[in-house]
Design a protein around this motif. Structure first.
Motif, PDB file in Angstrom:
ATOM      1  N   GLY A  51       0.793  -1.214   0.000  1.00 41.75           N
ATOM      2  CA  GLY A  51       0.000   0.000   0.000  1.00 41.75           C
ATOM      3  C   GLY A  51       0.830   1.272   0.000  1.00 41.75           C
ATOM      4  O   GLY A  51       2.037   1.271  -0.246  1.00 41.75           O
ATOM      5  N   HIS A  52       0.168   2.398   0.326  1.00 46.45           N
ATOM      6  CA  HIS A  52       0.821   3.703   0.282  1.00 46.45           C
ATOM      7  C   HIS A  52       1.944   3.816   1.303  1.00 46.45           C
ATOM      8  O   HIS A  52       2.955   4.481   1.049  1.00 46.45           O
ATOM      9  CB  HIS A  52      -0.209   4.816   0.509  1.00 46.45           C
ATOM     10  CG  HIS A  52      -1.082   5.077  -0.686  1.00 46.45           C
ATOM     11  ND1 HIS A  52      -0.592   5.598  -1.856  1.00 46.45           N
ATOM     12  CD2 HIS A  52      -2.405   4.857  -0.883  1.00 46.45           C
ATOM     13  CE1 HIS A  52      -1.580   5.705  -2.735  1.00 46.45           C
ATOM     14  NE2 HIS A  52      -2.697   5.261  -2.168  1.00 46.45           N
ATOM     15  N   VAL A  53       1.771   3.192   2.475  1.00 47.84           N
ATOM     16  CA  VAL A  53       2.806   3.317   3.489  1.00 47.84           C
ATOM     17  C   VAL A  53       4.116   2.704   2.998  1.00 47.84           C
ATOM     18  O   VAL A  53       5.202   3.259   3.207  1.00 47.84           O
ATOM     19  CB  VAL A  53       2.363   2.676   4.831  1.00 47.84           C
ATOM     20  CG1 VAL A  53       2.164   1.174   4.701  1.00 47.84           C
ATOM     21  CG2 VAL A  53       3.379   2.988   5.924  1.00 47.84           C
ATOM     22  N   GLU A  54       4.030   1.582   2.299  1.00 48.73           N
ATOM     23  CA  GLU A  54       5.241   0.958   1.776  1.00 48.73           C
ATOM     24  C   GLU A  54       5.815   1.783   0.623  1.00 48.73           C
ATOM     25  O   GLU A  54       7.041   1.951   0.524  1.00 48.73           O
ATOM     26  CB  GLU A  54       4.949  -0.467   1.308  1.00 48.73           C
ATOM     27  CG  GLU A  54       6.177  -1.206   0.806  1.00 48.73           C
ATOM     28  CD  GLU A  54       5.945  -2.696   0.680  1.00 48.73           C
ATOM     29  OE1 GLU A  54       5.742  -3.350   1.724  1.00 48.73           O
ATOM     30  OE2 GLU A  54       5.962  -3.208  -0.450  1.00 48.73           O
ATOM     31  N   ARG A  75       7.537   8.230  12.352  1.00 54.98           N
ATOM     32  CA  ARG A  75       6.258   7.760  12.892  1.00 54.98           C
ATOM     33  C   ARG A  75       5.192   8.004  11.825  1.00 54.98           C
ATOM     34  O   ARG A  75       4.984   9.137  11.398  1.00 54.98           O
ATOM     35  CB  ARG A  75       5.916   8.495  14.181  1.00 54.98           C
ATOM     36  CG  ARG A  75       4.706   7.953  14.922  1.00 54.98           C
ATOM     37  CD  ARG A  75       4.583   8.657  16.281  1.00 54.98           C
ATOM     38  NE  ARG A  75       3.478   8.119  17.061  1.00 54.98           N
ATOM     39  CZ  ARG A  75       2.219   8.568  17.001  1.00 54.98           C
ATOM     40  NH1 ARG A  75       1.913   9.570  16.163  1.00 54.98           N
ATOM     41  NH2 ARG A  75       1.269   8.031  17.762  1.00 54.98           N
ATOM     42  N   VAL A  76       4.531   6.926  11.394  1.00 58.25           N
ATOM     43  CA  VAL A  76       3.590   7.010  10.275  1.00 58.25           C
ATOM     44  C   VAL A  76       2.192   6.655  10.766  1.00 58.25           C
ATOM     45  O   VAL A  76       1.956   5.552  11.279  1.00 58.25           O
ATOM     46  CB  VAL A  76       3.995   6.042   9.138  1.00 58.25           C
ATOM     47  CG1 VAL A  76       3.031   6.181   7.968  1.00 58.25           C
ATOM     48  CG2 VAL A  76       5.432   6.303   8.703  1.00 58.25           C
ATOM     49  N   VAL A  77       1.247   7.610  10.599  1.00 52.47           N
ATOM     50  CA  VAL A  77      -0.153   7.370  10.972  1.00 52.47           C
ATOM     51  C   VAL A  77      -0.888   6.837   9.744  1.00 52.47           C
ATOM     52  O   VAL A  77      -0.872   7.451   8.671  1.00 52.47           O
ATOM     53  CB  VAL A  77      -0.813   8.673  11.464  1.00 52.47           C
ATOM     54  CG1 VAL A  77      -2.283   8.406  11.826  1.00 52.47           C
ATOM     55  CG2 VAL A  77      -0.062   9.214  12.674  1.00 52.47           C
ATOM     56  N   LEU A  78      -1.528   5.692   9.898  1.00 47.61           N
ATOM     57  CA  LEU A  78      -2.211   5.039   8.772  1.00 47.61           C
ATOM     58  C   LEU A  78      -3.637   5.567   8.668  1.00 47.61           C
ATOM     59  O   LEU A  78      -4.607   4.901   9.041  1.00 47.61           O
ATOM     60  CB  LEU A  78      -2.205   3.519   8.960  1.00 47.61           C
ATOM     61  CG  LEU A  78      -0.823   2.889   9.181  1.00 47.61           C
ATOM     62  CD1 LEU A  78      -0.934   1.388   9.353  1.00 47.61           C
ATOM     63  CD2 LEU A  78       0.104   3.218   8.020  1.00 47.61           C
ATOM     64  N   GLY A  79      -3.754   6.769   8.155  1.00 49.09           N
ATOM     65  CA  GLY A  79      -5.048   7.417   8.052  1.00 49.09           C
ATOM     66  C   GLY A  79      -5.364   7.859   6.642  1.00 49.09           C
ATOM     67  O   GLY A  79      -4.729   7.425   5.671  1.00 49.09           O
ATOM     68  N   MET A  90       2.584   3.114  12.721  1.00 51.83           N
ATOM     69  CA  MET A  90       3.794   2.318  12.560  1.00 51.83           C
ATOM     70  C   MET A  90       5.001   3.233  12.741  1.00 51.83           C
ATOM     71  O   MET A  90       5.052   4.317  12.156  1.00 51.83           O
ATOM     72  CB  MET A  90       3.850   1.665  11.173  1.00 51.83           C
ATOM     73  CG  MET A  90       2.711   0.722  10.870  1.00 51.83           C
ATOM     74  SD  MET A  90       2.751   0.112   9.147  1.00 51.83           S
ATOM     75  CE  MET A  90       4.048  -1.117   9.259  1.00 51.83           C
ATOM     76  N   THR A  91       5.964   2.781  13.537  1.00 53.44           N
ATOM     77  CA  THR A  91       7.225   3.499  13.670  1.00 53.44           C
ATOM     78  C   THR A  91       8.261   2.767  12.839  1.00 53.44           C
ATOM     79  O   THR A  91       8.529   1.587  13.071  1.00 53.44           O
ATOM     80  CB  THR A  91       7.671   3.578  15.135  1.00 53.44           C
ATOM     81  OG1 THR A  91       6.640   4.225  15.890  1.00 53.44           O
ATOM     82  CG2 THR A  91       8.957   4.366  15.263  1.00 53.44           C
ATOM     83  N   LEU A  92       8.816   3.462  11.836  1.00 56.03           N
ATOM     84  CA  LEU A  92       9.737   2.861  10.882  1.00 56.03           C
ATOM     85  C   LEU A  92      11.150   3.389  11.090  1.00 56.03           C
ATOM     86  O   LEU A  92      11.354   4.599  11.209  1.00 56.03           O
ATOM     87  CB  LEU A  92       9.296   3.160   9.448  1.00 56.03           C
ATOM     88  CG  LEU A  92       7.872   2.756   9.051  1.00 56.03           C
ATOM     89  CD1 LEU A  92       7.614   3.148   7.594  1.00 56.03           C
ATOM     90  CD2 LEU A  92       7.654   1.275   9.254  1.00 56.03           C
TER      91      LEU A  92
END
Length: 289
Positions: A51-54, A75-79, A90-92
């Motif tokens: 998805g977009h986060v990847e 720090r990524v908010v899945l919104g 998710m913290t990457l």
């Protein structure tokens, strides 16, 4: 799993990458902490959930490669801004790595593998190795016949991994081939706590292997799973013959036959392989009340 780790480390030996790792999570997320992907200039190995986060993480990692940045944490908010509705966080961690890091990463990424012995190099055996070589198993593949193993694996085992080609390494890092005559003689040398799958070319060999496994289980109690391919009729015949060899009903109850996750009824080698692999993966899951 291990297939991705092998591919990552092989490529890393000749070019740099950025290791993107999920170091923490909150709420509903596509992958758990510890999940990773490796981003090279023109390739990606592994996944942190798609998805977009990847896609965004890949772009960030390639910016690291281009500009030579050090380790960073995002720090990524899945919104809605990512077009995802998981709602979690998710913290990457973005970590530049190169050829000098291969040995350390091998120790860090490879968890302890479950010892597994596979007796039999037939069609189902080949299909199983295709599946199991990509899962967290340390696999010993055993047969009494010469020339039965794929060239890539046979070469890798003969070389002990030294000087093996990339193709041989992709197959062989957690698979070893072993010729044993008589085949049941290999049972004595299996690693403690090995899972055992039995599917040789001969019912006579199968019977001897099962008997040798049961003897070891009687003496050491260190073979938690003994699985025999075949029908219920085959196992009924084997039970009578093993009883005649002095094994009790309690000892025979330790054998799983037929093998494979119940409800998957196809007889194609690939279908059997998936059903058996799924059953093996379920063995170590905690039981629920």
């Amino acid at each position: 799993m291990n297939h991705h780790k092998n591919s990552f480390l092989q490529r890393l030996s000749s070019e740099p990458a950025v290791l993107v790792q999920v170091v923490a999570t909150e709420g509903s997320v596509p992958r758990e902490a510890g999940t990773w992907m490796a981003v090279f200039t023109e390739a990606v190995v592994g996944t942190i959930g798609g998805g977009h986060v990847e896609h965004q993480a890949m772009a960030t990692a390639r910016a690291h490669l281009k500009h030579g940045q050090g380790v960073t944490v995002n720090r990524v908010v899945l919104g809605p801004s990512l077009g995802q509705c998981c709602g979690g966080v998710m913290t990457l961690q973005f970590e530049p790595v190169g050829p000098a890091d291969v040995a350390a990463l091998r120790r860090r990424l490879f968890t302890k593998l479950q010892a597994l012995a596979l007796f039999g190099g037939g069609h189902v055996g080949h299909a199983l190795v295709e599946v199991l070589s990509r899962l967290p198993f340390d696999l010993t593949w055993i047969d009494s016949r010469e020339g039965i193993f794929p060239d890539e694996l046979a070469n890798f085992s003969a070389l002990g991994g030294q000087g093996a080609t990339r193709s041989e390494r992709a197959w062989g890092l957690n698979v070893r081939c072993e010729h044993s005559e008589p085949v049941q003689g290999a049972v004595r040398e299996l690693a403690p706590q090995s899972r055992v799958l039995i599917m040789s070319f001969s019912h006579a060999e199968d019977l001897d292997i099962v008997a040798e496994c049961l003897k070891r289980q009687r003496e050491k109690g260190d073979l938690p799973y003994i699985g025999l391919i075949g029908s219920k009729t085959k196992w009924a015949t084997f039970r009578h013959r093993l009883q005649a060899r002095g094994f009790s009903d309690e000892e025979l109850a330790h054998v799983t036959s037929p093998i494979g996750l119940p409800g998957i009824d196809g007889k194609e080698p690939e279908v059997i392989a998936v059903a058996v692999a799924a059953q093996l993966l379920l063995l170590d899951l905690p039981e629920t009340a």
